[in-house]
Design a protein around this motif. Structure first.
Motif, PDB file in Angstrom:
ATOM      1  N   GLY A   1       3.448  -3.234   8.769  1.00 47.73           N
ATOM      2  CA  GLY A   1       2.866  -2.334   7.782  1.00 47.73           C
ATOM      3  C   GLY A   1       1.350  -2.453   7.744  1.00 47.73           C
ATOM      4  O   GLY A   1       0.661  -1.596   7.201  1.00 47.73           O
TER       5      GLY A   1
ATOM      6  N   VAL B   1       0.014   4.954   3.107  1.00 42.42           N
ATOM      7  CA  VAL B   1       1.245   4.380   3.645  1.00 42.42           C
ATOM      8  C   VAL B   1       0.912   3.120   4.434  1.00 42.42           C
ATOM      9  O   VAL B   1       0.080   3.161   5.341  1.00 42.42           O
ATOM     10  N   GLN B   2       1.524   2.025   4.071  1.00 36.63           N
ATOM     11  CA  GLN B   2       1.416   0.845   4.938  1.00 36.63           C
ATOM     12  C   GLN B   2       2.818   0.501   5.448  1.00 36.63           C
ATOM     13  O   GLN B   2       3.272   1.115   6.400  1.00 36.63           O
ATOM     14  N   CYS B   3       3.514  -0.410   4.787  1.00 39.33           N
ATOM     15  CA  CYS B   3       4.840  -0.734   5.337  1.00 39.33           C
ATOM     16  C   CYS B   3       5.800   0.432   5.189  1.00 39.33           C
ATOM     17  O   CYS B   3       6.737   0.576   5.964  1.00 39.33           O
ATOM     18  N   GLY B   4       5.609   1.252   4.178  1.00 37.27           N
ATOM     19  CA  GLY B   4       6.399   2.473   4.056  1.00 37.27           C
ATOM     20  C   GLY B   4       7.680   2.338   3.259  1.00 37.27           C
ATOM     21  O   GLY B   4       8.375   3.329   3.042  1.00 37.27           O
ATOM     22  N   PHE B   5       7.993   1.142   2.802  1.00 42.60           N
ATOM     23  CA  PHE B   5       9.272   0.970   2.102  1.00 42.60           C
ATOM     24  C   PHE B   5       9.239   1.593   0.711  1.00 42.60           C
ATOM     25  O   PHE B   5      10.238   2.124   0.234  1.00 42.60           O
TER      26      PHE B   5
ATOM     27  N   THR C   1       7.268   4.105   0.012  1.00 41.15           N
ATOM     28  CA  THR C   1       6.723   5.454   0.171  1.00 41.15           C
ATOM     29  C   THR C   1       7.652   6.572  -0.318  1.00 41.15           C
ATOM     30  O   THR C   1       7.194   7.461  -1.050  1.00 41.15           O
ATOM     31  N   PRO C   2       8.951   6.562   0.046  1.00 41.26           N
ATOM     32  CA  PRO C   2       9.794   7.675  -0.414  1.00 41.26           C
ATOM     33  C   PRO C   2       9.815   7.788  -1.943  1.00 41.26           C
ATOM     34  O   PRO C   2       9.613   8.891  -2.479  1.00 41.26           O
TER      35      PRO C   2
ATOM     36  N   CYS D   1       1.754  -3.658  -0.667  1.00 41.93           N
ATOM     37  CA  CYS D   1       0.801  -3.621   0.461  1.00 41.93           C
ATOM     38  C   CYS D   1      -0.545  -3.022   0.085  1.00 41.93           C
ATOM     39  O   CYS D   1      -1.585  -3.545   0.445  1.00 41.93           O
TER      40      CYS D   1
ATOM     41  N   LYS E   1       7.225   7.788   8.231  1.00 41.87           N
ATOM     42  CA  LYS E   1       7.373   7.155   6.911  1.00 41.87           C
ATOM     43  C   LYS E   1       7.281   8.171   5.772  1.00 41.87           C
ATOM     44  O   LYS E   1       8.017   8.056   4.791  1.00 41.87           O
TER      45      LYS E   1
END
Lengths: 154, 329, 419
Positions: free
Chosen positions: B46, A99-103, A105-106, A138, C21
């Motif tokens: 991030g 996970v980095q920015c997480g956008f 991820t879902p 990312c 997250k």
């Protein structure tokens, strides 16, 4: 246009709603059910950030209409952990540094979940293919592959 | 036919803005139960700066990472952090965090020295304990120290600001000190070029990065892997098509970035190098992660098919044209 | 990795933000909702260079649900933003300089009403000759995009005696390198939501640059800096593309005039069209070495297109010039660089600020020299590598933390093992 009534199963709960038939599934989930883990990255089904599982299959909710889920089972990331217990993929994504920015991820976790439900021991190539509809800018994907492989081992 | 080739690319990267002041600051407070609030201007986009700042504060204070709560990038709460750009936050906000923690620690040291009856210079703060480096029977827990602080009406607060030591560059010759410190990296790439289709597959990439000190290996590797893949996009995929000022490909279906199918096997090598100027020697890796993979991949394509390209990206059409295999121009 | 005696540093602890997250709980800007909030949108130019003769929003204003339409004349403060040079209007006042310039902004009850209102706005342009190439920008008779010249920045770096050094070289390689305009494609499009909270203009947004945003929002609203609060919320990547102002000033203005919270979420297309791009660059390089492999001289001439506004152009050109000879000891260096304004999309910061472009050039040159001398490319680099005590082209002496050689040695060793 008149509203239609649809009923479906969302994250293990039977739900129903009156909604405009041309509403995108993405918007219905975010606005009417507050499932904001479902992200909009492109609106054209290319980035996979809005991925949800429909009867266990990953679909991009930005290219589907609300009416298309009548009577079906939907899973968003909100419904993945059970009784406060994280899903194995949620744990391995954290541990592997996936996970980095997480956008993304879902959607990424849900695509991986769909893969593991169908194929509990996928190869690296099968993982790549299963995640090829989910873009990440990312991580370079490598730690995401690792997270999925860690989940296989568990 | 499929032809393989290898290529090398290196880079250097000055940390922070070029020949300009670019400070950042941090505020810190150790609370009576030993939990800590750290307020930094630095925006985590991030890349993980919030985690890095927490690790630096924990190390300096001798507390655990879990004790540190970070509030970041809220202009009503946090001091100026400057931009999350120029690979500068670990170095600059990291130094500011360390200085803020050090200021709080000075007060803690004074009170602990009085309680343990040893000179402050002897004290070591580590893993939630404070002890004398000369006599380890002289020790106390952080909780005891915070109780002692309360008794004396002292507060463990600190503010730190750091501005890298640079000079303005001479307007005519650019002489001067553009950056306080530089990160370095070398990437070696192996590619396979299909001479029938022109397709380039990046197979393996080794990327070695001098980051000074690696604060968090997993996150450093994450930067390197992400950078390598973005570099692959730069070298062989990506281009904005612009005609009469209009971008023709503003969407993912027309501007192709690497997907999970395109990722090479990546071997990150984290190189450390001692230095005084960064927080514990740490420099930066965000942009260095990207840079050397671009020339390395270009060189590997050249090595594979013996053709030198002067434009990036190198697309299958470019390969076929150079090999004289384009049927129509 | 570290063998130094640390208790927390060097540990791959789990990121602070990882749990929220993986649970899908992390709130990005588009996930925020405030009671009574309006949605905002931007009416943008479709031509690259023009004067605005007439703008009419009357039909849009007549639509139900539309709260307001604002243009440049409504701005209470300064109508210029920009990180280094304030040359970009928040809303076009004098002329359009690129496709996608913001002409008007609208707030309405629903996103659908916003789109309908945008469709009903009418603009009449007086077209000006557009400029799309650096070459045309530099011609004397070209129209000027800002002020009296299209030269955005010009840099010259020189050390040693370059011509004398080339005369003594055994090999000289000359090549020209071109790189393309690129876009960040962070997966989260720009978004934000603004409202007054206890009389403080508060902007929750996706950004890499909150303190800079504060100054530009305050400037546009005509407020002191401490009456504006920027809260960076979970941000879905940036890579330099979220350093410039995106929605911040527009939503703050709409909220200021309507007294309500206003949210704006860019579509992918709008985000890509108007956020800064990587500078396309052309680099003409000449590198000379003696037959022992020592690089003696480097000469580079580079041009770049910064598009309609400066953005981070000044930072890109300066950094590119300083780095363009690579991490090597080169006693004689001459670099000239020119960046111009054009009517192309604005170019600015993108991971590396010009160094990825110049690295393609300096490494291409090093590999070419290695080939000419029949030397191993790693050996050539080791022979010329920066080390402690090296004087770089700006005259700075490197005094600490120069790990370049180690990266060469370790990369080569790892490659030998795995390739």
């Amino acid at each position: 246009m008149e509203k239609i009534k649809i009923a479906f199963n969302l994250n293990d709960q039977d739900v129903s709603i009156e909604t405009m038939p041309n509403k995108r599934l993405l918007d219905m989930l975010r606005e009417d059910f507050n499932c904001t883990s479902v992200k909009e990255g492109c609106g054209e089904g290319e980035c996979g950030a809005c991925t949800v599982l429909r009867n266990g299959e990953p679909v991009t909710s930005c290219t589907m209409l609300a009416g298309q889920v009548q009577g079906e089972r939907l899973l968003t990331l909100e419904g993945l952990s059970k009784n406060g217990e994280l899903d194995i993929l949620q744990k391995t994504f954290m541990e592997a540094g996936a996970v980095q920015c997480g956008f993304c991820t879902p959607g990424m976790i849900l695509s991986a979940k769909a893969l593991l439900m169908k194929n509990p021991h996928p190869s690296r190539d099968e993982i790549r293919r299963a995640l090829s509809g989910n873009l990440c800018r990312c991580t370079g994907y490598t730690k995401i592959f690792k997270a999925v492989e860690m989940a296989i081992e568990e | 036919m499929k032809k393989r080739g290898k290529g090398v690319g290196s880079m250097w990267y000055g940390i922070g803005n070029t020949g300009l002041p670019n400070p950042a600051a941090a505020f810190i407070e150790v609370l009576s139960d030993t939990s800590v609030n750290l307020m930094v201007g630095c925006a985590d986009i991030g890349q993980g700066s919030t985690t890095v700042m927490a690790q630096i504060a924990a190390e300096e204070l001798g507390l655990s990472y879990e004790n540190i709560h970070v509030i970041s990038a809220d202009t009503m709460v946090t001091p100026e952090g400057g931009a999350s750009s120029a690979s500068r936050q670990t170095f600059i906000s990291g130094n500011a965090t360390k200085l803020a923690a050090r200021q709080a620690k000075a007060t803690l040291t004074e009170v602990a020295a009085g309680f343990l009856n040893v000179p402050g210079e002897e004290l070591i703060f580590r893993n939630g304990e404070i002890f004398s480096s000369n006599d380890n029977s002289k020790k106390m827990t952080y909780r005891e120290l915070m109780a002692e602080m309360k008794k004396h009406g002292r507060l463990a607060v600190g503010a730190g600001a750091y501005n890298p030591k640079t000079t303005y560059l001479h307007p005519e010759t650019m002489a001067g000190i553009p950056y306080e410190v530089y990160s370095y990296a070398t990437t070696i790439a192996e590619v396979e070029v299909d001479t029938e289709t022109g397709e380039i597959e990046v197979l393996k990439v080794v990327s070695a990065h001098d980051v000074g000190l690696s604060v968090n290996d997993t996150m450093v590797e994450g930067q390197i892997e992400g950078g390598v893949v973005m570099g692959e996009g730069f070298a062989v995929f990506e281009k904005i098509e612009c005609s009469n000022g209009v971008i023709k490909n503003p969407i993912f279906s027309k501007y192709l970035i690497p997907t999970a199918m395109d990722v090479p096997d990546i071997y990150s090598v984290v190189v450390e190098c001692e230095g005084e100027c960064g927080p514990y020697g740490a420099k930066g890796v965000g942009e260095p992660a990207l840079i050397p993979s671009i020339p390395a991949i270009a060189a590997a394509v050249e090595d594979a098919i013996g053709v030198r390209f002067c434009c990036l990206p190198i697309t299958p059409t470019d390969v076929l044209r150079e090999l004289g295999k384009l049927k129509t121009q | 990795m570290s063998d130094r005696d640390f208790s927390v540093l060097g540990q791959s602890v789990i990121r602070k933000d990882a749990l929220s997250k993986v649970l899908g709980e992390a709130k990005f800007a588009a996930d925020y909702k405030f009671e009574g909030m309006l949605y905002g949108g931007v009416f943008r130019s479709t031509v690259p260079h023009a004067l605005i003769k007439h703008f009419d929003a009357s039909k849009a204003l007549a639509l139900p649900g539309v709260a307001c339409v604002l243009t440049a004349k409504d701005i209470p403060g300064k109508n210029r933003t920009g990180i280094i040079i304030k040359d970009e209007p928040c809303l076009v006042d004098d002329k359009v300089r690129r496709v996608g310039d913001a002409i008007a902004i609208v707030a309405a009850d629903t996103p659908e009403q916003v789109n309908e209102a945008l469709d009903l706005m009418e603009v009449e342009y007086e077209l000006l000759e557009p400029i799309f190439t650096v070459e045309r920008a530099l011609e004397e008779d070209s129209p000027k995009i800002h002020g009296a010249t299209n030269v955005h920045a010009k840099k010259h770096l020189e050390c040693g005696d370059v011509d004398a050094a080339f005369a003594k070289c055994d090999v000289i390689v000359e090549h020209t390198y071109n790189t393309s305009m690129l876009t960040h494609m962070f997966i989260e499009p720009d978004a934000g939501i603004a409202r007054y909270e206890d009389k403080i203009m508060t902007v929750y947004c996706s950004t890499q640059n909150p303190h800079y945003d504060r100054a530009d929002v305050a400037g546009v609203l005509g407020l002191p800096n401490n009456q504006v609060r920027i809260v960076q919320v979970t941000t879905g990547g940036g890579f330099g593309g979220k350093l410039d102002i995106s929605v911040q000033c527009h939503i703050a203005l709409l909220s200021h005039f309507t007294g309500k919270p206003v949210k704006m979420v860019r579509s992918r297309k709008e985000s890509t069209n108007v956020s800064a791009k990587r500078h396309p660059m052309t680099m003409k390089a000449k590198t000379g070495a003696t037959k022992d492999g020592k690089i003696q001289a480097v000469e580079v001439y580079m041009t770049g297109d910064t598009g309609a506004y400066a953005s981070y152009g000044p930072a890109v050109i300066t950094r590119a010039v300083v780095h363009c000879m690579g991490p090597y000891e080169v006693p004689n260096v001459r670099v000239d660089a020119v960046f111009t304004y054009t009517n192309n999309p604005m170019a600015g910061a993108f991971r590396g600020f010009g160094v990825p472009q110049v690295a393609y050039c300096h490494e291409g040159q090093m590999n070419a020299i290695a080939k000419e001398l029949n030397m191993d490319p790693i050996e050539l680099r080791l022979l010329n590598a920066h080390k402690i005590g090296t004087t770089i082209a700006t005259g700075q002496v490197l005094e600490e933390s120069v790990g370049f050689k180690e990266t060469l040695i370790q990369a080569a060793a790892k490659a030998k093992e795995v390739m």
